[in-house]
Design a protein around this motif. Structure first.
Motif, PDB file in Angstrom:
ATOM      1  N   SER A 107      -5.446  10.299  -7.429  1.00 20.38           N
ATOM      2  CA  SER A 107      -5.945  10.687  -6.103  1.00 20.38           C
ATOM      3  C   SER A 107      -6.809   9.580  -5.512  1.00 20.38           C
ATOM      4  O   SER A 107      -6.733   9.277  -4.320  1.00 20.38           O
ATOM      5  N   ILE A 108      -7.623   8.967  -6.365  1.00 20.41           N
ATOM      6  CA  ILE A 108      -8.473   7.855  -5.924  1.00 20.41           C
ATOM      7  C   ILE A 108      -7.613   6.672  -5.478  1.00 20.41           C
ATOM      8  O   ILE A 108      -7.897   6.010  -4.475  1.00 20.41           O
ATOM      9  N   ALA A 109      -6.526   6.415  -6.231  1.00 19.70           N
ATOM     10  CA  ALA A 109      -5.626   5.313  -5.875  1.00 19.70           C
ATOM     11  C   ALA A 109      -5.012   5.552  -4.496  1.00 19.70           C
ATOM     12  O   ALA A 109      -4.936   4.632  -3.662  1.00 19.70           O
ATOM     13  N   ILE A 110      -4.588   6.789  -4.234  1.00 22.89           N
ATOM     14  CA  ILE A 110      -4.019   7.126  -2.929  1.00 22.89           C
ATOM     15  C   ILE A 110      -5.074   6.988  -1.838  1.00 22.89           C
ATOM     16  O   ILE A 110      -4.796   6.512  -0.730  1.00 22.89           O
ATOM     17  N   PHE A 111      -6.297   7.392  -2.135  1.00 22.36           N
ATOM     18  CA  PHE A 111      -7.393   7.298  -1.165  1.00 22.36           C
ATOM     19  C   PHE A 111      -7.631   5.842  -0.752  1.00 22.36           C
ATOM     20  O   PHE A 111      -7.763   5.530   0.429  1.00 22.36           O
ATOM     21  N   ILE A 112      -7.674   4.951  -1.722  1.00 21.23           N
ATOM     22  CA  ILE A 112      -7.954   3.536  -1.448  1.00 21.23           C
ATOM     23  C   ILE A 112      -6.828   2.887  -0.639  1.00 21.23           C
ATOM     24  O   ILE A 112      -7.066   2.243   0.387  1.00 21.23           O
ATOM     25  N   PHE A 113      -5.601   3.072  -1.094  1.00 24.10           N
ATOM     26  CA  PHE A 113      -4.487   2.397  -0.433  1.00 24.10           C
ATOM     27  C   PHE A 113      -4.100   3.083   0.876  1.00 24.10           C
ATOM     28  O   PHE A 113      -3.421   2.490   1.712  1.00 24.10           O
TER      29      PHE A 113
ATOM     30  N   SER B 194      -6.392   3.812   3.074  1.00 25.95           N
ATOM     31  CA  SER B 194      -7.225   3.051   4.004  1.00 25.95           C
ATOM     32  C   SER B 194      -6.563   1.723   4.361  1.00 25.95           C
ATOM     33  O   SER B 194      -6.597   1.283   5.513  1.00 25.95           O
ATOM     34  N   ALA B 195      -5.951   1.104   3.359  1.00 25.98           N
ATOM     35  CA  ALA B 195      -5.260  -0.168   3.603  1.00 25.98           C
ATOM     36  C   ALA B 195      -4.084   0.031   4.566  1.00 25.98           C
ATOM     37  O   ALA B 195      -3.807  -0.833   5.404  1.00 25.98           O
ATOM     38  N   LEU B 196      -3.409   1.176   4.456  1.00 29.86           N
ATOM     39  CA  LEU B 196      -2.317   1.498   5.379  1.00 29.86           C
ATOM     40  C   LEU B 196      -2.809   1.548   6.817  1.00 29.86           C
ATOM     41  O   LEU B 196      -2.172   1.029   7.733  1.00 29.86           O
ATOM     42  N   SER B 197      -3.946   2.197   7.023  1.00 31.48           N
ATOM     43  CA  SER B 197      -4.491   2.352   8.370  1.00 31.48           C
ATOM     44  C   SER B 197      -4.838   1.004   8.994  1.00 31.48           C
ATOM     45  O   SER B 197      -4.435   0.693  10.118  1.00 31.48           O
ATOM     46  N   LEU B 198      -5.595   0.202   8.247  1.00 36.60           N
ATOM     47  CA  LEU B 198      -6.068  -1.069   8.791  1.00 36.60           C
ATOM     48  C   LEU B 198      -4.905  -2.030   9.043  1.00 36.60           C
ATOM     49  O   LEU B 198      -4.865  -2.714  10.066  1.00 36.60           O
ATOM     50  N   SER B 199      -3.946  -2.064   8.122  1.00 41.58           N
ATOM     51  CA  SER B 199      -2.806  -2.960   8.308  1.00 41.58           C
ATOM     52  C   SER B 199      -1.897  -2.464   9.431  1.00 41.58           C
ATOM     53  O   SER B 199      -1.333  -3.267  10.176  1.00 41.58           O
ATOM     54  N   GLY B 200      -1.756  -1.131   9.576  1.00 45.70           N
ATOM     55  CA  GLY B 200      -0.951  -0.572  10.663  1.00 45.70           C
ATOM     56  C   GLY B 200      -1.530  -0.909  12.021  1.00 45.70           C
ATOM     57  O   GLY B 200      -0.805  -1.275  12.954  1.00 45.70           O
ATOM     58  N   ASP B 201      -2.851  -0.792  12.149  1.00 44.48           N
ATOM     59  CA  ASP B 201      -3.499  -1.146  13.411  1.00 44.48           C
ATOM     60  C   ASP B 201      -3.368  -2.639  13.690  1.00 44.48           C
ATOM     61  O   ASP B 201      -3.154  -3.053  14.838  1.00 44.48           O
ATOM     62  N   ALA B 202      -3.467  -3.455  12.638  1.00 49.23           N
ATOM     63  CA  ALA B 202      -3.330  -4.901  12.802  1.00 49.23           C
ATOM     64  C   ALA B 202      -1.920  -5.264  13.248  1.00 49.23           C
ATOM     65  O   ALA B 202      -1.730  -6.154  14.084  1.00 49.23           O
ATOM     66  N   ILE B 203      -0.904  -4.559  12.719  1.00 51.32           N
ATOM     67  CA  ILE B 203       0.482  -4.799  13.128  1.00 51.32           C
ATOM     68  C   ILE B 203       0.664  -4.464  14.600  1.00 51.32           C
ATOM     69  O   ILE B 203       1.324  -5.187  15.354  1.00 51.32           O
ATOM     70  N   SER B 204       0.047  -3.349  15.026  1.00 51.81           N
ATOM     71  CA  SER B 204       0.132  -2.933  16.427  1.00 51.81           C
ATOM     72  C   SER B 204      -0.465  -3.991  17.356  1.00 51.81           C
ATOM     73  O   SER B 204       0.109  -4.336  18.382  1.00 51.81           O
TER      74      SER B 204
ATOM     75  N   SER C 256       0.828  -1.208   0.000  1.00 47.51           N
ATOM     76  CA  SER C 256       0.000   0.000   0.000  1.00 47.51           C
ATOM     77  C   SER C 256       0.861   1.256   0.000  1.00 47.51           C
ATOM     78  O   SER C 256       0.555   2.242  -0.696  1.00 47.51           O
ATOM     79  N   ALA C 257       1.944   1.231   0.779  1.00 49.17           N
ATOM     80  CA  ALA C 257       2.850   2.386   0.839  1.00 49.17           C
ATOM     81  C   ALA C 257       3.516   2.631  -0.515  1.00 49.17           C
ATOM     82  O   ALA C 257       3.649   3.783  -0.960  1.00 49.17           O
ATOM     83  N   ILE C 258       3.926   1.560  -1.199  1.00 50.13           N
ATOM     84  CA  ILE C 258       4.587   1.685  -2.496  1.00 50.13           C
ATOM     85  C   ILE C 258       3.637   2.255  -3.547  1.00 50.13           C
ATOM     86  O   ILE C 258       3.983   3.183  -4.297  1.00 50.13           O
TER      87      ILE C 258
END
Length: 327
Positions: free
Chosen positions: A186-192, A194-204, A12-14
């Motif tokens: 912009s839409i691509a950044i918007f979608i991914f 969200s994936a950053l947030s959910l995966s970051g919380d899951a890592i935590s 997602s970051a890439i």
């Protein structure tokens, strides 16, 4: 499962970063082929677009009740954005690009400083008034941001003549194509984002790492990558005003993002439920923004060392403070 979350986070970051490179190119085209100019294209257009990961991340973290990730991501991104600006200033030191920047950015910096003070106050106060579960601090941030953007749109903008020349890349791209592709990425950044947030919380949750560290560093760094890539491309294209505007505009938008996250945080006030470390992050953001304003205000310098000295000092100070707070 942890490796799956990490893989999603990295991918997602890439994708967000690559999308930001294209965003910057199309924003440059729009700024040079319209009356918008680098200042407004950076402060409003590129800043908001590259900050979409921060928006989606903070809102997503607020919905799942992670106040530290939500606020830490928004405010922590300010530190990374500003750090990127200082590092790029050092990287492009031979061109001394920042001596040619419009002083109009001082107004954006002043808005950023005011928002840092308001956010720090909201984090410090133990009890906060709220309306419909939205804290007073969030209302103040929204009013200051809205009023500030209105004033900037009315400000007479003076930009160097060096930005008046349309580069080869923008000559081959029409305004309609630039706008369409800008929206697409912009839409691509918007979608991914969200994936950053959910995966970051899951890592935590799966590793036991503090949500403050995840939000203020890991997630904030990842969601700031689009800003960094966008600013780097703007400087490569020689659009210094768009680069500065993107960083300062992104910083004030990121504080608004925390206020927006407060709307979706249903467990109280997002400003009250964060750890004390977030207060220090807000203060550091104030100091770094003040240094940016000093750099912008300069018109001349004796040599390369005196030119990069403010940026070099800011980078070293940032690393020392961050090491003291979290290590």
């Amino acid at each position: 499962m942890t490796w799956i979350y990490i893989s999603i986070f990295i991918i997602s970051a890439i994708i967000s970063s690559l999308s930001a490179v294209h965003l910057s190119k199309h924003a440059d085209t729009i700024s040079k082929q319209t009356k918008m100019g680098g200042f407004l294209a950076g402060t409003i257009l590129l800043a908001v677009a590259t900050s979409l990961p921060e928006l989606t991340t903070t809102v997503s973290a607020s919905v799942i009740g992670s106040a530290d990730i939500a606020a830490g991501n928004g405010l922590g991104s300010i530190l990374f954005n500003t750090l990127v600006l200082f590092l790029l200033d050092i990287h492009f030191r031979s061109k001394r690009l920042f001596l040619r920047v419009s002083h109009t950015h001082i107004y954006t910096g002043a808005i950023a400083l005011l928002l840092c003070v308001v956010s720090a106050g909201g984090l410090l106060i133990n009890h906060s008034f709220s309306v419909l579960n939205i804290g007073l601090t969030s209302f103040m941030v929204a009013v200051i941001y809205g009023g500030g953007m209105w004033l900037l749109s009315k400000t007479k903008i003076e930009e160097p003549s060096s930005e008046d020349t349309v580069n080869k890349g923008s000559e081959n791209t029409s305004i309609r194509q630039a706008v369409r592709k800008f929206i697409l990425f912009s839409i691509a950044i918007f979608i991914f984002g969200s994936a950053l947030s959910l995966s970051g919380d899951a890592i935590s949750r799966s590793t036991g790492i503090s949500a403050t560290v995840i939000g203020s560093f890991l997630v904030a760094l990842a969601t700031s990558l689009p800003d960094a890539m966008g600013v780097f491309m703007a400087l490569r294209l020689g659009n210094i005003n768009m680069a500065i505007g993107a960083i300062l505009g992104s910083n004030i938008f990121n504080i608004l993002v925390v206020a927006i996250g407060d709307v979706f945080y249903f467990e109280g006030s997002i400003w009250q439920d964060t750890s004390n470390d977030i207060i220090y992050i807000s203060f550091i953001g104030f100091v770094l923004t003040a240094i940016v304003m000093i750099i912008i205000k300069r018109d001349r310098t004796r040599n390369s060392f005196t030119y990069i000295l403010p940026s070099l000092t800011a980078v070293v100070s940032y690393l020392l403070v961050m090491g003291f707070l979290f290590f």
